[in-house]
Each structure stands twice: as C-alpha cells, then as structure tokens.
Scaffold this motif. Structure first.
Motif, mmCIF file in Angstrom:
data_model
loop_
_atom_site.group_PDB
_atom_site.id
_atom_site.type_symbol
_atom_site.label_atom_id
_atom_site.label_comp_id
_atom_site.label_asym_id
_atom_site.label_seq_id
_atom_site.Cartn_x
_atom_site.Cartn_y
_atom_site.Cartn_z
ATOM 1 N N ASN A 174 0.819 -1.222 0.000
ATOM 2 C CA ASN A 174 0.000 0.000 0.000
ATOM 3 C C ASN A 174 0.846 1.262 0.000
ATOM 4 N N ASN A 177 -0.254 4.645 -1.957
ATOM 5 C CA ASN A 177 -1.291 5.437 -1.282
ATOM 6 C C ASN A 177 -0.714 6.186 -0.080
ATOM 7 N N GLU A 181 -0.592 10.281 0.550
ATOM 8 C CA GLU A 181 -1.132 10.914 1.754
ATOM 9 C C GLU A 181 -0.071 11.778 2.452
ATOM 10 N N ILE A 401 -6.142 -4.395 -3.305
ATOM 11 C CA ILE A 401 -6.425 -2.994 -3.013
ATOM 12 C C ILE A 401 -6.547 -2.236 -4.324
ATOM 13 N N LEU A 402 -7.727 -1.709 -4.588
ATOM 14 C CA LEU A 402 -7.955 -0.934 -5.804
ATOM 15 C C LEU A 402 -8.301 0.516 -5.494
ATOM 16 N N THR A 403 -8.453 0.844 -4.229
ATOM 17 C CA THR A 403 -8.781 2.207 -3.835
ATOM 18 C C THR A 403 -7.490 2.976 -3.520
ATOM 19 N N GLU A 404 -7.631 4.228 -3.138
ATOM 20 C CA GLU A 404 -6.463 5.050 -2.802
ATOM 21 C C GLU A 404 -6.408 5.333 -1.304
ATOM 22 N N LEU A 405 -6.922 4.426 -0.505
ATOM 23 C CA LEU A 405 -6.938 4.629 0.941
ATOM 24 C C LEU A 405 -5.578 4.272 1.542
ATOM 25 N N ARG A 411 -5.865 10.464 6.837
ATOM 26 C CA ARG A 411 -6.832 9.555 6.224
ATOM 27 C C ARG A 411 -6.513 8.109 6.578
ATOM 28 N N HIS A 415 -8.850 5.067 8.137
ATOM 29 C CA HIS A 415 -8.901 3.805 7.406
ATOM 30 C C HIS A 415 -8.538 2.635 8.313
ATOM 31 N N ARG A 419 -10.873 -0.499 9.564
ATOM 32 C CA ARG A 419 -10.515 -1.902 9.321
ATOM 33 C C ARG A 419 -10.484 -2.710 10.613
#
Length: 432
Positions: A174, A177, A181, A401-405, A411, A415, A419
């Motif tokens: 990750n 992302n 951030e 993981i396909l989101t930008e979290l 942020r 997140h 989780r």
C-alpha cells in the motif's frame, strides 16, 4: 556475503532478494529501465513482487534469459542482444543492469558490455543477487549507485518550505497510497515536496532535489544511507522520524518538521482543523461501537513488517487505536534506531530471530496479527479463528487494493480504525 543468517533468509517468507530491492528503487523512477542479467526465474520473481504496485512495470523491466552455458562462458552475447533491442525500442533516462546470484559469480564486465552497446543514457551496473543480502540491501545499494552515476545539481539557493521524501518504495504494501497521503498532509502544512527518489520522481526531479530545505526519511531501513550521503555531499540536513500513523502521530510528525525548520507550530492550524473534524466523526462512531461490542481489546498483538512500518504501527495501535495485552514487534530489515514504541513487550529481529518468531506465532490463540499473508497462513493452518489478521506487509495473496486509501497520515488513521473495528465485530459475530 552479508552473513550466514542473512543468506538463510534470502528469498524466504519475510524477505526477498537484493535483485528485487534494486529493481524496486529503479521501478520508482518512471523514466528508468531495468535489465535483469539472469534467468527468467529471477526476472519473474521480481516482476511478480513489483507489478502489484507498478502494473506496467513489464514495459520497463527486461531480462537476458541466461542459461547454464552463459553461467560458464559469460553473458556478453545475451546482454548485448537485449541492450541492442532496448536501444532501438526505448529511450530511458537511466538504465540499471543487475546481475542475478549465479551471474554475479563469473565476474562479467557489465560496464564494458554496456559501452559496446553504445547506450544513449547513463548505465548503472551492479551485482544484486542474494549474495549481497535481501530487499533492503538491494534497495540501498541501488540508491547509492544511482546517486554516484547521476550527480545532482549543486545545492545553490534553497527554496523555503520545501522537502524531499527519502526511503519510499513501491516494494512495500500500500506504499503508493501512503506516499500520496504524506504529500497531501505536507502540503496541508504548507510544504512542497520536491522529490521522492525511488517512489515516483523522475530523474529530472531527483536532480533538482538539492533545492529542498530538508530531507525527510520515511523508512529508515531504506532511506537513512541516502540521507547521510546527501548530507555529506550536498550539505542537506535530514530528519528520520517514525512514519506518521494515527491522528496524533501525524500531528507530532508535522510539528517536529516545523520545529526543525524553525516554523514552530505555524504550519499546524489547517492540520489541526482537519484532525478536529475527523475526531468529530470518529468519537461518536467508536462510542456507539463500544456500547454494542465493548472496548477494542486484543488479548495479545503481534506486528511483523519492515522495521519502520512495524514500529510506527505499534506506536499508533497502542496509543490511539486499541488496547492490547502483550505487544510483540518483528522488525524485518533489522532493528531500527527509532525509540522503542510505547507498550512494547518483545522486539525480535525478523532476519535473525526466526525460531523466536515461530514460537510467538505458535502461542497466538486470540488477538491481533498485523503482518503479511505468510504469517496469516501459518495461523490458519493452526486453526486460530480468534486471531484478527490485517495485512500490512508483502507478500499479500488474500486481498486486493484498488482504492487510494492509505495506512499513514490522517486519512490512514480513519482507514485503519475502520478496518480494525470491522474485523473485530466480525470476529465477535464468529464470522471471520
């Protein structure tokens, strides 16, 4: 050889080889290309590791496909063929040629072969197989070789309120992302990020990074050597802090940067407003959850990840996110020089304490595991259904993981809280 213990761990569960680490640094430079001088197995090993974070890496990562004959008589013919093809089809700004373990033993003159090919760009040559260590050694060696081959601009006039991020990599889970951030919260605090070598910046951006006021080391095990080199050669100061996880951890990270640059807390009002807004959402939500499900409590917690990630997450977990019994941290990539995280009970070196790590996993019957899919699989085989498992490190085979979290920053704090609570509730319901 870096040592028997390191050799034993190369290409095993908690580490990858130096070839992958070196490729990861150059993969993070969009206008760079890489040639693996070795067999297809080594090429695909690095490719599979990196392509989750760099989906188009196959367009920049090539292989000579050497066989047993080349290992005996040399790789010149194989390498020249790939370089000539690359010369006709691609125009990288810099090229890495890295030998695999077996090819490293025969001592081919890589620079001489590259000169024969008359490559139109600077070429960095290095041995990068398991003989020099694992992922972290490969990344650091590649970064050092890059800076030697691609000198930066003279420091000149420094631009106020500018920083660089050192030690970022697509080779961490990750990570893209998280980098995004970090750049966002730094901009929120009034800073401009000039370059992230090995984590998204072009060769041109890296060359101009000397204009920054300060270098920030994100992951000490990757970026500390680079920071020391830039301090020695270009007079650039640096700061190596725990990565910013959690709301308070992120606020402290930005506050320390401000104090280092003589800005005090002038940069914090906008950051504090966002923190207050997030607390305004988090506190009512978690109070409601506590009424229904009790405190977010884990009988014991084991965190296994690259050392900076493990330390940063341990600090945020203990001080902000949850209550836990004994807290164990497995620091992969070596024990860092950060202050020990609050609440730490046991610290293990992921490279040399494998038997102790195995005992810790065997002792887990309930609690929280923050690690990779490898540790999760071990617990699943031992039928430990009361252990909540959250991926924080590669390799990961059971999640996409396909989101930008992010996990880091403001942020990231929301997140991770989300989780942990969602998994905790599922565990309470007996439906992991």
């Amino acid at each position: 050889m870096a040592g028997k213990e390191r050799w034993d761990n190369v290409c095993t569960e908690g580490n990858t080889c130096a070839l992958t680490g070196a490729a990861a640094f150059f993969a993070g430079i969009p206008d760079a290309a890489m040639v693996v001088n070795g067999p297809l197995w080594c090429y695909f090993y690095a490719l599979r590791y990196l392509e989750k974070s760099c989906p188009n890496i196959s367009n920049r990562l090539f292989c000579t496909q050497t066989d047993h004959t080349a290992v005996v008589y040399g790789t010149e013919e194989y390498l020249l063929e790939v370089l000539q093809s690359l010369r006709q089809s691609s125009r990288p700004a810099v090229l890495l040629i890295e030998n695999s373990c077996a090819v490293s033993l025969i001592g081919d003159d890589l620079a001489g072969i590259a000169a024969q090919a008359d490559m139109p760009c600077p070429v960095v040559c290095m041995d990068s197989g398991g003989l020099i260590g694992g992922f972290w050694e490969g990344y650091r060696t590649a970064a050092k070789a890059y800076l030697a081959a691609m000198p930066l601009k003279s420091r000149g006039q420094v631009e106020p309120h500018t920083v660089n991020l050192l030690g970022g990599t697509a080779g961490y889970y990750n990570a893209a992302n998280d980098i995004q951030e970090l750049q966002r919260i730094l901009e929120l605090a009034g800073y401009q990020v000039l370059a992230c070598p090995g984590a998204g910046s072009s060769t041109e951006e890296i060359a101009a990074m000397t204009r920054a006021e300060l270098n920030l080391v994100i992951h000490q095990e990757l970026g500390q050597d680079m920071a020391l080199f830039l301090q020695r050669e270009y007079g650039m100061p640096y700061l190596a802090l725990l990565p910013p996880y959690g709301l308070e951890g992120s606020r402290l990270w930005l506050k320390t940067i401000g104090q280092t640059l003589g800005r005090g807390e002038q940069s914090l009002p906008a950051v504090q407003r966002e923190i207050d807004s997030l607390y305004g959402r988090l506190r009512p939500a978690t109070r409601e959850l506590q009424r229904q499900w009790g405190e977010l409590w884990f009988e014991r917690t084991l965190i296994a990840a690259p050392s900076s990630v493990a330390f940063g997450l341990a600090q945020a977990l203990y001080t902000e996110w949850a209550d836990t019994g004994p807290l164990t941290v497995v620091a992969q990539g070596g024990i860092p020089s950060y202050p020990a995280p609050t609440g730490l009970d046991t610290l293990l070196d992921g490279q040399t304490d494998s038997p102790a790590v195995a005992r810790q996993l065997a002792a887990m019957r309930a609690g929280l595991l923050l690690a990779s899919s490898n540790e999760t699989a071990i617990l699943q085989q031992r039928a430990a259904p009361a252990v909540i498992c959250q991926n924080i490190a590669l390799p990961v085979y059971d999640e996409v993981i396909l989101t930008e979290l992010p996990f880091m920053g403001l942020r990231g704090a929301c997140h991770m809280t989300e989780r942990l609570w969602n998994q905790y509730i599922r565990c309470c319901l007996g439906g992991k």
